[in-house]
Design a protein around this motif. Sequence first.
Motif, PDB file in Angstrom:
ATOM      1  N   LYS A  88      21.340   7.194  -1.304  1.00  0.00           N
ATOM      2  CA  LYS A  88      22.329   6.438  -2.073  1.00  0.00           C
ATOM      3  C   LYS A  88      23.524   6.032  -1.223  1.00  0.00           C
ATOM      4  N   SER A  89      23.856   6.825  -0.216  1.00  0.00           N
ATOM      5  CA  SER A  89      25.008   6.518   0.628  1.00  0.00           C
ATOM      6  C   SER A  89      24.785   5.265   1.467  1.00  0.00           C
ATOM      7  N   LYS A  90      23.524   4.904   1.699  1.00  0.00           N
ATOM      8  CA  LYS A  90      23.202   3.727   2.496  1.00  0.00           C
ATOM      9  C   LYS A  90      23.607   2.440   1.795  1.00  0.00           C
ATOM     10  N   LYS A  91      23.513   2.443   0.457  1.00  0.00           N
ATOM     11  CA  LYS A  91      23.860   1.267  -0.354  1.00  0.00           C
ATOM     12  C   LYS A  91      23.135   0.011   0.127  1.00  0.00           C
ATOM     13  N   ALA A  92      21.869   0.176   0.489  1.00  0.00           N
ATOM     14  CA  ALA A  92      21.063  -0.954   0.969  1.00  0.00           C
ATOM     15  C   ALA A  92      19.620  -0.758   0.554  1.00  0.00           C
ATOM     16  N   SER A  93      18.921  -1.878   0.439  1.00  0.00           N
ATOM     17  CA  SER A  93      17.506  -1.834   0.084  1.00  0.00           C
ATOM     18  C   SER A  93      16.920  -3.220   0.280  1.00  0.00           C
ATOM     19  N   SER A  94      15.620  -3.337   0.088  1.00  0.00           N
ATOM     20  CA  SER A  94      14.942  -4.637   0.038  1.00  0.00           C
ATOM     21  C   SER A  94      13.796  -4.498  -0.948  1.00  0.00           C
ATOM     22  N   SER A 107       9.375   5.222   7.062  1.00  0.00           N
ATOM     23  CA  SER A 107      10.717   5.481   7.582  1.00  0.00           C
ATOM     24  C   SER A 107      11.745   4.542   6.963  1.00  0.00           C
ATOM     25  N   CYS A 108      11.381   3.280   6.810  1.00  0.00           N
ATOM     26  CA  CYS A 108      12.291   2.326   6.187  1.00  0.00           C
ATOM     27  C   CYS A 108      12.558   2.727   4.744  1.00  0.00           C
ATOM     28  N   GLY A 109      11.530   3.155   4.047  1.00  0.00           N
ATOM     29  CA  GLY A 109      11.695   3.604   2.666  1.00  0.00           C
ATOM     30  C   GLY A 109      12.612   4.811   2.564  1.00  0.00           C
ATOM     31  N   ASN A 110      12.528   5.707   3.551  1.00  0.00           N
ATOM     32  CA  ASN A 110      13.399   6.889   3.559  1.00  0.00           C
ATOM     33  C   ASN A 110      14.855   6.494   3.774  1.00  0.00           C
ATOM     34  N   VAL A 111      15.080   5.481   4.603  1.00  0.00           N
ATOM     35  CA  VAL A 111      16.449   4.992   4.816  1.00  0.00           C
ATOM     36  C   VAL A 111      17.020   4.454   3.508  1.00  0.00           C
ATOM     37  N   PHE A 112      16.233   3.655   2.811  1.00  0.00           N
ATOM     38  CA  PHE A 112      16.699   3.042   1.567  1.00  0.00           C
ATOM     39  C   PHE A 112      16.787   4.045   0.416  1.00  0.00           C
ATOM     40  N   ALA A 113      16.167   5.225   0.580  1.00  0.00           N
ATOM     41  CA  ALA A 113      16.192   6.230  -0.483  1.00  0.00           C
ATOM     42  C   ALA A 113      17.544   6.911  -0.596  1.00  0.00           C
ATOM     43  N   THR A 153       0.818  -1.213   0.000  1.00  0.00           N
ATOM     44  CA  THR A 153       0.000   0.000   0.000  1.00  0.00           C
ATOM     45  C   THR A 153       0.854   1.266   0.000  1.00  0.00           C
ATOM     46  N   HIS A 154       2.163   1.117   0.095  1.00  0.00           N
ATOM     47  CA  HIS A 154       3.088   2.246   0.053  1.00  0.00           C
ATOM     48  C   HIS A 154       4.216   1.881  -0.891  1.00  0.00           C
ATOM     49  N   LYS A 155       4.680   2.873  -1.665  1.00  0.00           N
ATOM     50  CA  LYS A 155       5.722   2.617  -2.647  1.00  0.00           C
ATOM     51  C   LYS A 155       6.737   3.750  -2.623  1.00  0.00           C
ATOM     52  N   LYS A 156       7.996   3.417  -2.422  1.00  0.00           N
ATOM     53  CA  LYS A 156       9.088   4.382  -2.518  1.00  0.00           C
ATOM     54  C   LYS A 156      10.293   3.636  -3.075  1.00  0.00           C
ATOM     55  N   ILE A 157      10.520   3.783  -4.368  1.00  0.00           N
ATOM     56  CA  ILE A 157      11.542   2.984  -5.039  1.00  0.00           C
ATOM     57  C   ILE A 157      12.933   3.515  -4.705  1.00  0.00           C
ATOM     58  N   SER A 158      13.775   2.612  -4.252  1.00  0.00           N
ATOM     59  CA  SER A 158      15.142   2.946  -3.858  1.00  0.00           C
ATOM     60  C   SER A 158      16.064   2.976  -5.083  1.00  0.00           C
ATOM     61  N   PRO A 159      17.037   3.875  -5.080  1.00  0.00           N
ATOM     62  CA  PRO A 159      18.039   3.859  -6.151  1.00  0.00           C
ATOM     63  C   PRO A 159      19.066   2.740  -5.952  1.00  0.00           C
ATOM     64  N   ASN A 160      19.033   2.115  -4.788  1.00  0.00           N
ATOM     65  CA  ASN A 160      20.009   1.080  -4.463  1.00  0.00           C
ATOM     66  C   ASN A 160      19.508  -0.272  -4.954  1.00  0.00           C
ATOM     67  N   LYS A 161      19.824  -0.577  -6.183  1.00  0.00           N
ATOM     68  CA  LYS A 161      19.304  -1.799  -6.801  1.00  0.00           C
ATOM     69  C   LYS A 161      20.143  -2.114  -8.026  1.00  0.00           C
ATOM     70  N   ILE A 215       2.310  -2.999   4.297  1.00  0.00           N
ATOM     71  CA  ILE A 215       3.354  -3.509   3.410  1.00  0.00           C
ATOM     72  C   ILE A 215       3.767  -2.417   2.425  1.00  0.00           C
ATOM     73  N   ALA A 216       5.073  -2.290   2.195  1.00  0.00           N
ATOM     74  CA  ALA A 216       5.595  -1.319   1.235  1.00  0.00           C
ATOM     75  C   ALA A 216       6.510  -2.011   0.238  1.00  0.00           C
ATOM     76  N   MET A 217       6.658  -1.397  -0.940  1.00  0.00           N
ATOM     77  CA  MET A 217       7.604  -1.888  -1.939  1.00  0.00           C
ATOM     78  C   MET A 217       8.693  -0.842  -2.136  1.00  0.00           C
ATOM     79  N   TYR A 218       9.951  -1.290  -2.088  1.00  0.00           N
ATOM     80  CA  TYR A 218      11.094  -0.404  -2.263  1.00  0.00           C
ATOM     81  C   TYR A 218      11.907  -0.722  -3.521  1.00  0.00           C
ATOM     82  N   VAL A 219      11.863  -1.977  -3.946  1.00  0.00           N
ATOM     83  CA  VAL A 219      12.528  -2.403  -5.174  1.00  0.00           C
ATOM     84  C   VAL A 219      11.591  -3.359  -5.885  1.00  0.00           C
ATOM     85  N   GLU A 220      11.288  -3.094  -7.138  1.00  0.00           N
ATOM     86  CA  GLU A 220      10.382  -3.972  -7.879  1.00  0.00           C
ATOM     87  C   GLU A 220      10.985  -5.368  -8.011  1.00  0.00           C
TER      88      GLU A 220
END
Length: 282
Positions: free
Chosen positions: A50-56, A42-48, A10-18, A66-71
Amino acid sequence: MAYTNSSLATHKKISPNKTSPRNHKIDTITIHCMAGNLSVESCGNVFAGKSKKASSNYGIGSDGRIAMYVEEKDRSWASSNASNDHRAVTIEVANDGGAPDWHISDKAMSSLIELTTDICKRNKIRKLVWSANKNDRIRHLNGCNMTVHRDFAAKACPGNYLYHKHSYIAAQVNKKLNAVPSPVPVSHKFLFEGLDYSPVFDPTYYADKYQDLKKAFGTNSAALFSHFCSNGMNEGRVASVNFNVAIYQNGYADLRNAFGNNLPLYYKHYITNGHAEKRKCV
């Protein structure tokens, strides 16, 4: 291969870390813990960052959202192992408790089971298989298709609570996938997944010991055995005068090292090995 994404998000914030696209078909589930009680936003903001170099691929909050961060068509950067992440859908789950267990809420667990079932259905994963043996997991032996972050790095992830719940999660997902054969009483045998559980299961004893079961199922052996396989072993219930799982677990360090708190494996071990080895279990 054409990939789809879960409609449960129900929430979507695509991370550049992929890494886009992934180079392997999806055949694995890797569940992580957030090591904190983060909301899906908040988790989506962490993964957003680029310096974090992490995502799910997905995240689940303690409220069950439930949220989606990487398709799913893309590889997330989650497990400290590119090969694993190219073949796995990775799921971060918020924690409502701290170290070392990193407990998750009932709502998060319910959503995790629903999301994992949805992922399996869409990607034609017919059965989810967990092993307490790391070598089985990382080499995908014996059909094992669940891995954890600690397999690939010096991490506690997914925490002790979720780690020891993997067998339960697989069982619940498989029930929804109709992948686990129904337990069948045949003559004086009680067959489940190719094993005769009669050394650890007596329907009369089981019903008499637990009044909630007797009230629910009476003397229906098939119903009692079905409960034992789907719930009773996970709950550590005693179903025979000849076997007590707590005594068996507490009495043998080698079994605790191998199985931890994955209680169904103790019942299975007694049937396949312990009985012949004359191990103490009462």
